[in-house]
Design a protein around this motif. Structure first.
Motif, mmCIF file in Angstrom:
data_model
loop_
_atom_site.group_PDB
_atom_site.id
_atom_site.type_symbol
_atom_site.label_atom_id
_atom_site.label_comp_id
_atom_site.label_asym_id
_atom_site.label_seq_id
_atom_site.Cartn_x
_atom_site.Cartn_y
_atom_site.Cartn_z
ATOM 1 N N GLU A 1 0.815 -1.261 -0.071
ATOM 2 C CA GLU A 1 0.057 -0.111 -0.174
ATOM 3 C C GLU A 1 0.907 1.200 0.042
ATOM 4 O O GLU A 1 1.701 1.160 1.000
ATOM 5 C CB GLU A 1 -0.864 0.203 1.203
ATOM 6 C CG GLU A 1 -1.878 -0.925 1.249
ATOM 7 C CD GLU A 1 -2.711 -1.036 2.414
ATOM 8 O OE1 GLU A 1 -2.846 -0.078 3.370
ATOM 9 O OE2 GLU A 1 -3.812 -1.742 2.547
ATOM 10 N N ASN A 2 0.939 2.332 -1.003
ATOM 11 C CA ASN A 2 1.499 3.180 -1.235
ATOM 12 C C ASN A 2 2.901 2.973 -1.236
ATOM 13 O O ASN A 2 3.572 3.711 -0.646
ATOM 14 C CB ASN A 2 1.018 4.376 0.169
ATOM 15 C CG ASN A 2 -0.364 4.644 -0.095
ATOM 16 O OD1 ASN A 2 -0.870 4.844 -0.956
ATOM 17 N ND2 ASN A 2 -0.733 4.899 0.990
ATOM 18 N N GLY A 3 3.448 1.894 -1.573
ATOM 19 C CA GLY A 3 4.752 1.575 -1.962
ATOM 20 C C GLY A 3 5.636 1.089 -0.612
ATOM 21 O O GLY A 3 6.470 0.626 -0.582
ATOM 22 N N ILE A 4 4.236 0.838 0.282
ATOM 23 C CA ILE A 4 5.077 0.134 1.579
ATOM 24 C C ILE A 4 4.335 -1.384 1.606
ATOM 25 O O ILE A 4 3.105 -1.455 1.718
ATOM 26 C CB ILE A 4 4.615 1.094 2.741
ATOM 27 C CG1 ILE A 4 5.153 2.290 2.478
ATOM 28 C CG2 ILE A 4 5.264 0.352 4.069
ATOM 29 C CD1 ILE A 4 4.667 3.547 3.816
ATOM 30 N N GLN A 5 5.311 -2.363 1.966
ATOM 31 C CA GLN A 5 4.962 -3.668 2.002
ATOM 32 C C GLN A 5 4.527 -3.757 3.781
ATOM 33 O O GLN A 5 5.093 -3.564 4.385
ATOM 34 C CB GLN A 5 5.847 -4.578 1.767
ATOM 35 C CG GLN A 5 6.014 -4.604 0.203
ATOM 36 C CD GLN A 5 6.961 -5.779 -0.105
ATOM 37 O OE1 GLN A 5 7.952 -6.299 0.698
ATOM 38 N NE2 GLN A 5 7.012 -6.274 -1.423
ATOM 39 N N LYS A 6 3.263 -4.575 3.923
ATOM 40 C CA LYS A 6 3.065 -4.629 5.143
ATOM 41 C C LYS A 6 2.334 -6.080 5.277
ATOM 42 O O LYS A 6 1.674 -6.862 4.322
ATOM 43 C CB LYS A 6 2.331 -4.008 5.818
ATOM 44 C CG LYS A 6 1.078 -3.379 5.058
ATOM 45 C CD LYS A 6 0.213 -2.426 5.825
ATOM 46 C CE LYS A 6 -1.115 -2.085 5.194
ATOM 47 N NZ LYS A 6 -1.705 -1.043 5.965
ATOM 48 N N VAL A 7 2.279 -6.855 6.464
ATOM 49 C CA VAL A 7 1.678 -8.375 6.464
ATOM 50 C C VAL A 7 0.328 -8.102 7.397
ATOM 51 O O VAL A 7 0.180 -7.347 8.228
ATOM 52 C CB VAL A 7 2.523 -9.109 7.195
ATOM 53 C CG1 VAL A 7 1.914 -10.588 7.497
ATOM 54 C CG2 VAL A 7 3.964 -9.384 6.655
ATOM 55 N N VAL A 8 -0.784 -8.664 6.384
ATOM 56 C CA VAL A 8 -2.089 -8.364 6.921
ATOM 57 C C VAL A 8 -2.511 -9.827 7.187
ATOM 58 O O VAL A 8 -2.526 -10.743 6.586
ATOM 59 C CB VAL A 8 -3.065 -7.988 5.834
ATOM 60 C CG1 VAL A 8 -4.510 -7.867 5.973
ATOM 61 C CG2 VAL A 8 -2.483 -6.555 5.489
ATOM 62 N N ALA A 9 -3.229 -10.150 8.231
ATOM 63 C CA ALA A 9 -3.969 -11.095 8.965
ATOM 64 C C ALA A 9 -5.162 -11.223 7.900
ATOM 65 O O ALA A 9 -6.154 -10.534 8.192
ATOM 66 C CB ALA A 9 -3.842 -11.541 10.258
ATOM 67 N N LYS A 10 -5.589 -12.536 7.724
ATOM 68 C CA LYS A 10 -6.775 -12.806 7.024
ATOM 69 C C LYS A 10 -7.382 -14.170 7.479
ATOM 70 O O LYS A 10 -6.733 -14.975 8.097
ATOM 71 C CB LYS A 10 -6.771 -12.763 5.610
ATOM 72 C CG LYS A 10 -6.234 -11.282 4.807
ATOM 73 C CD LYS A 10 -6.563 -11.301 3.442
ATOM 74 C CE LYS A 10 -6.366 -9.802 3.051
ATOM 75 N NZ LYS A 10 -6.375 -9.726 1.268
ATOM 76 N N THR A 11 -8.624 -14.405 7.238
ATOM 77 C CA THR A 11 -9.231 -15.743 7.539
ATOM 78 C C THR A 11 -10.241 -15.988 6.193
ATOM 79 O O THR A 11 -10.781 -15.225 5.860
ATOM 80 C CB THR A 11 -10.360 -15.263 8.623
ATOM 81 O OG1 THR A 11 -9.595 -15.050 9.812
ATOM 82 C CG2 THR A 11 -10.825 -16.747 9.172
ATOM 83 N N ARG A 12 -10.017 -17.256 5.960
ATOM 84 C CA ARG A 12 -10.752 -17.931 4.942
ATOM 85 C C ARG A 12 -11.841 -18.904 5.429
ATOM 86 O O ARG A 12 -11.283 -19.369 6.317
ATOM 87 C CB ARG A 12 -10.135 -18.356 3.759
ATOM 88 C CG ARG A 12 -8.980 -19.428 4.008
ATOM 89 C CD ARG A 12 -8.453 -19.869 2.458
ATOM 90 N NE ARG A 12 -7.546 -21.038 2.911
ATOM 91 C CZ ARG A 12 -6.314 -21.016 3.061
ATOM 92 N NH1 ARG A 12 -5.500 -19.748 2.930
ATOM 93 N NH2 ARG A 12 -5.365 -22.001 3.295
ATOM 94 N N GLN A 13 -12.682 -19.486 4.558
ATOM 95 C CA GLN A 13 -13.376 -20.373 5.069
ATOM 96 C C GLN A 13 -13.250 -21.854 4.105
ATOM 97 O O GLN A 13 -13.369 -21.644 2.977
ATOM 98 C CB GLN A 13 -14.886 -20.283 4.827
ATOM 99 C CG GLN A 13 -15.402 -19.008 5.918
ATOM 100 C CD GLN A 13 -15.354 -19.393 7.127
ATOM 101 O OE1 GLN A 13 -15.634 -20.609 7.609
ATOM 102 N NE2 GLN A 13 -15.103 -18.571 8.084
ATOM 103 N N ASN A 14 -12.568 -22.801 4.741
ATOM 104 C CA ASN A 14 -12.297 -24.103 3.977
ATOM 105 C C ASN A 14 -13.646 -24.939 4.044
ATOM 106 O O ASN A 14 -13.996 -25.031 5.278
ATOM 107 C CB ASN A 14 -11.312 -24.801 4.402
ATOM 108 C CG ASN A 14 -9.862 -24.146 3.850
ATOM 109 O OD1 ASN A 14 -10.058 -23.253 3.317
ATOM 110 N ND2 ASN A 14 -8.896 -24.568 4.532
ATOM 111 N N VAL A 15 -14.087 -25.290 2.990
ATOM 112 C CA VAL A 15 -15.547 -26.048 2.917
ATOM 113 C C VAL A 15 -15.006 -27.694 2.767
ATOM 114 O O VAL A 15 -14.298 -28.007 1.746
ATOM 115 C CB VAL A 15 -16.276 -25.701 1.691
ATOM 116 C CG1 VAL A 15 -17.504 -26.448 1.796
ATOM 117 C CG2 VAL A 15 -16.824 -24.168 1.853
#
Length: 406
Positions: free
Chosen positions: A70-84
């Protein structure tokens, strides 16, 4: 005599050409409307059914990280997905009742049917407490479903329906066995199939009982044959039962086809020259032996009377039952021949030799096409019997004397 034979052969060729045109016309009429009428029947009655085995699904949230910029800056984002994940039935008790109710459109009959489906399934939740979604794939998008029921552990539930599925949800405890009962009534076309899935799938404790109101059962290629079958009044009871099955095949039934008026009338027309040849041949032999003067014009009108049978049959089947149409066309053609030869030759010859020959070579020959697989045998037997009769009648004839001076 030679000129007369040539004239009769020419008349035979002209009538045969007329039959070829008539047969082609019937085929064209049938073919031009087949797809349109089939689509019309399918839109009103329903499409072929393929009922896929229901399943249970549950979702498990899985956390993961993703690197974004974002705006040339890398960052780590925590996400969640649903495995079916999917659960197949632990046991299946299925009952299917197929009722054939054929419908006619134009020159064709269509193999429509009504189906009553009932399935009693058990699903096992082997792990932790979770919400299970029980999904029933609908067998056809172009169909109607009456009295669709979901009963889960004895409690009726209202399913959520989409284009291709109906589903209900239930919270299941760890190790709980959930009993799901599904039922509906519908109607379809041509065939009914029960599928375990698109690929090779394991099937446990499975039993399907199918009952029919028809005797002519037919299983398509690459499908499972029933483990047992028992004849019941008006139809069959068929059972498929498996403890531990691994297969990519389905269970299927092709509905019986009724005798098709259009193709039948076309086939009879195409083979009509064979019956006329036998008739002309026998009439020629009889008249020669009895010194009856039958002019080529007489043969022309006899050929026209034969053609009238097929022409009338071709257009009656649009409006009447095929057997009724056949009977009417037969009576009309025989009356044409009898009343004509009564004047041209005599009453005895018309009602005895000519009428009997026409009933054998036109009516019975054509009726042989109603029995699939027996037409060739009937023609062969008729030809052999004709040859035998003619040989017996002419065995003592001196042909050189008969044709002397002619």
């Amino acid at each position: 005599m030679v000129k007369r034979l040539i004239a009769v052969a020419f008349i035979f060729g002209c009538v045969s050409a007329a039959w070829m045109i008539l047969g082609g016309t019937i085929t064209a009429r049938t073919g031009s409307t087949t797809d349109r009428l089939r689509g019309h029947v399918q839109s009103i009655w329903g499409a072929p059914h393929t009922q896929v085995s229901p399943s249970a699904e549950y979702s498990v949230p899985v956390s993961y990280v993703e690197t974004v910029t974002e705006n040339g800056i890398q960052k780590v984002v925590a996400k969640t997905r649903q495995n079916v994940y999917s659960i197949r039935p632990f046991s299946s008790e299925v009952a299917v009742d197929l009722q054939s109710e054929q419908r006619q459109k134009g020159l064709l009959w269509y193999s429509t049917y009504k189906v009553s489906f009932r399935g009693d399934y058990v699903f096992q939740n082997t792990d932790e407490k979770r919400t299970l979604r029980f999904l029933l794939p609908l067998p056809a998008a172009q169909a109607i479903y009456d009295d669709l029921q979901f009963i889960v552990d004895g409690q009726p539930m209202t399913p959520v329906t989409e284009v291709t599925t109906a589903q209900v949800s239930l919270d299941a405890a760890p190790g709980q066995s959930v009993r799901v009962q599904i039922a509906y009534r519908s109607q379809g076309l041509d065939s009914w199939k029960y599928s375990f899935g698109q690929e090779v799938n394991p099937v446990q404790n499975f039993h399907l009982r199918m009952t029919t109101n028809f005797k002519e059962i037919d299983f398509p290629d690459n499908t499972l044959a029933p483990a047992s079958k028992r004849e019941i009044p008006g139809g069959w009871q068929l059972d498929w039962e498996y403890k531990n099955l691994l297969s990519g095949y389905s269970i299927a039934m092709t509905l019986p086809e009724k005798l098709q008026p259009g193709p039948l009338a076309s086939e009879i027309s195409f083979f009509a020259p064979v019956s006329l040849f036998f008739f002309f041949f026998l009439i020629f032999i009889v008249t020669t032996l009895r010194n009856i003067d039958l002019h080529p014009m007489n043969y022309f009108f006899l050929g026209a009377a034969f053609f009238a049978f097929h022409l009338l049959l071709a257009y009656l089947v649009d409006h009447l039952d095929i057997h009724v149409s056949f009977a009417i066309a037969s009576v009309v053609s025989v009356l044409l021949v009898i009343t004509y030869l009564r004047l041209a030759v005599g009453t005895q010859f018309a009602f005895r030799e000519a009428a009997l020959a026409q009933i054998i070579y036109l009516v019975l020959f054509s009726y042989a096409f109603f029995f699939k697989g027996l037409t060739g045998l009937a023609i062969t037997i008729g030809a052999i019997l004709t040859l035998f009769a003619v040989m017996q009648m002419t065995g003592r004839i001196r042909w050189s004397e008969k044709f002397a001076g002619r």
